[in-house]
Design an enzyme around this catalytic site. Structure first.
Site, PDB file in Angstrom:
ATOM      1  N   ALA A  15     -21.643-106.214 -31.753  1.00  0.00           N
ATOM      2  CA  ALA A  15     -21.745-107.573 -32.282  1.00  0.00           C
ATOM      3  C   ALA A  15     -20.587-107.900 -33.219  1.00  0.00           C
ATOM      4  CB  ALA A  15     -23.080-107.747 -33.007  1.00  0.00           C
ATOM      5  N   SER A  42     -18.415 -97.798 -22.058  1.00  0.00           N
ATOM      6  CA  SER A  42     -18.014 -99.212 -22.019  1.00  0.00           C
ATOM      7  C   SER A  42     -16.651 -99.425 -21.385  1.00  0.00           C
ATOM      8  CB  SER A  42     -17.992 -99.788 -23.439  1.00  0.00           C
ATOM      9  OG  SER A  42     -19.274 -99.784 -24.015  1.00  0.00           O
ATOM     10  N   ARG A 101     -15.331 -96.345 -48.348  1.00  0.00           N
ATOM     11  CA  ARG A 101     -15.401 -97.337 -49.432  1.00  0.00           C
ATOM     12  C   ARG A 101     -15.300 -96.729 -50.821  1.00  0.00           C
ATOM     13  NH1 ARG A 101     -20.465-100.466 -46.663  1.00  0.00           N
ATOM     14  NH2 ARG A 101     -19.284-101.536 -45.013  1.00  0.00           N
ATOM     15  N   CYS A 132     -21.855-105.908 -46.187  1.00  0.00           N
ATOM     16  CA  CYS A 132     -22.068-107.350 -46.020  1.00  0.00           C
ATOM     17  C   CYS A 132     -22.754-107.993 -47.221  1.00  0.00           C
ATOM     18  CB  CYS A 132     -22.866-107.618 -44.749  1.00  0.00           C
ATOM     19  SG  CYS A 132     -24.332-106.587 -44.565  1.00  0.00           S
ATOM     20  N   GLY A 163     -28.014-107.192 -39.376  1.00  0.00           N
ATOM     21  CA  GLY A 163     -27.389-106.176 -40.188  1.00  0.00           C
ATOM     22  C   GLY A 163     -27.672-104.773 -39.684  1.00  0.00           C
ATOM     23  N   PRO A 187     -42.971-100.186 -34.309  1.00  0.00           N
ATOM     24  CA  PRO A 187     -41.635-100.220 -34.915  1.00  0.00           C
ATOM     25  C   PRO A 187     -40.766 -99.072 -34.414  1.00  0.00           C
ATOM     26  CG  PRO A 187     -43.344-100.446 -36.580  1.00  0.00           C
ATOM     27  CD  PRO A 187     -44.035-100.044 -35.315  1.00  0.00           C
ATOM     28  N   ARG A 238     -35.404-106.259 -45.828  1.00  0.00           N
ATOM     29  CA  ARG A 238     -35.136-106.750 -44.473  1.00  0.00           C
ATOM     30  C   ARG A 238     -36.149-107.848 -44.155  1.00  0.00           C
ATOM     31  NH1 ARG A 238     -30.495-105.703 -42.230  1.00  0.00           N
ATOM     32  NH2 ARG A 238     -30.762-103.430 -42.197  1.00  0.00           N
ATOM     33  N   HIS A 245     -27.603-113.373 -44.382  1.00  0.00           N
ATOM     34  CA  HIS A 245     -28.259-112.730 -45.523  1.00  0.00           C
ATOM     35  C   HIS A 245     -28.388-113.744 -46.657  1.00  0.00           C
ATOM     36  CE1 HIS A 245     -27.898-109.108 -43.375  1.00  0.00           C
ATOM     37  NE2 HIS A 245     -27.037-108.441 -44.119  1.00  0.00           N
ATOM     38  N   ASN A 319     -23.798-112.630 -42.218  1.00  0.00           N
ATOM     39  CA  ASN A 319     -23.447-111.228 -42.445  1.00  0.00           C
ATOM     40  C   ASN A 319     -22.529-110.656 -41.379  1.00  0.00           C
ATOM     41  OD1 ASN A 319     -26.170-111.630 -41.114  1.00  0.00           O
ATOM     42  ND2 ASN A 319     -25.783-109.519 -40.527  1.00  0.00           N
TER      43      ASN A 319
END
Length: 340
Positions: A15, A42, A101, A132, A163, A187, A238, A245, A319
């Site tokens: 995405a 892919s 990061r 994000c 996200g 879930p 979430r 967001h 986001n």
């Protein structure tokens, strides 16, 4: 080098990768050749770019010595393995994962906030894109921090399922259909049912009881604003929203600042759209305003009832775009303009 560079996008079929490619085209990025990269499964998939179908190549086999810039968004483990390979080959990497990061020698940059930090890319040939939720927060708060200093931030995030990637989007869609049909749900991606629910759990729990997603807000805010003394108290949630967001932000400044000054700063801040009318619809929401757009929207600005230097606000952004793909492209533009 403008107009004469090759740009690779690692994770091009995801995405964020697809958004990166679309934004490169939308902003007419000065490149000669685009190389979409992904895993072997892919290979051969076509990515549409500037009216042409461009085949996806296998990341593992790619020679980065032919490429000047690479945008990575294929997951932390992929970046950990291949970003240093690309960097050592002379390719500058803008990495959208959390892998680099907190490395001292890797700049963590929001285009509108600390572009000067890009100059440090030469230490590793890698630039990190913030998380994000941190991204939109920094765009909104940096002008206030420069004007009055921020002592403390108390934040609750309301983060969309995108996200969590395509699996998160699929799970919300499937559960919504199943529950509407009276069926039970199981879930998979999230720790609890996400449709018609909110889940106060994003990423893994840490020893201090906070999740890693929450701690990213602490670590990244301090690094980007270059202020290790800012207090950040986060809760990340979430919510059953596909894209965008939202954040309820309560901050305390070091120096007094009035609300009109805050509104003026935000109305003039790059990347910010101020929506602060005290009426129904006079505030931003993810679905109506953020989804598919580039700005960071700010509204519901008001004085904290419990603190003389406290300010409350509501911050909303897409986001996938500003929170990931757009900032990556903006950093690439800045690198081409001022550094490469």
């Amino acid at each position: 080098m403008t107009g004469d560079i090759t740009v690779a996008v690692a994770g091009a079929t995801g995405a964020v990768g697809r958004a990166m490619t679309a934004i490169l085209e939308e902003r007419d990025f000065p490149l000669k050749r685009l190389v979409p990269l992904a895993s072997a499964r892919s290979a051969g998939t076509m990515i549409r770019f500037r009216g042409q179908d461009v085949p996806v190549q296998v990341l593992e086999d790619y020679d980065f010595s032919t490429t000047q810039l690479a945008l990575f968004s294929a997951g932390g483990s992929v970046s950990a393995r291949f970003a240093p390979i690309a960097a050592q080959a002379g390719c500058v990497v803008v990495d959208n994962t959390s892998e680099f990061r907190q490395h001292d020698e890797v700049p963590l940059v929001v285009a509108e906030v600390n572009p000067h930090a890009l100059a440090d890319y030469r230490k590793r040939n890698i630039v990190a894109n913030p998380n994000c939720s941190t991204m939109q927060l920094m765009v909104a708060l940096a002008p206030i921090h420069r004007a009055a200093g921020i002592e403390r931030i108390n934040i609750a995030t309301y983060q969309s399922v995108s996200g969590a990637g395509q699996q998160g989007i699929d799970e919300l869609r499937e559960q919504t259909i199943q529950l509407a049909a009276g069926e039970s749900v199981t879930p998979r991606k999230f720790g609890d049912q996400i449709a018609y629910n909110v889940v106060p759990h994003i990423d893994s729990f840490q020893d201090n009881g906070y999740t890693r997603e929450e701690m990213k807000l602490v670590w990244e805010t301090r690094k980007i604003l270059e202020d290790p003394n800012i207090g950040v108290n986060p809760t990340a949630v979430r919510v059953p929203v596909f894209y965008g967001h939202a954040e309820a932000v309560h901050l305390e400044t070091r120096d007094p600042i009035d609300l009109e000054a805050v509104r003026r700063l935000l109305s003039e801040a790059p990347g910010v759209v101020l929506m602060d009318s005290r009426e129904a619809g006079g505030y931003p929401t993810p679905a109506t305003h953020a989804d598919g757009t580039d700005p960071v929207f700010v509204g519901r600005i008001r004085r904290d009832l419990t603190h003389p230097k406290g300010i409350d606000m509501w911050v909303v952004s897409d986001n996938v775009r500003k929170g990931a793909a757009l900032n990556s492209v903006q950093l690439a533009e800045l690198l081409v303009k001022s550094h490469l």
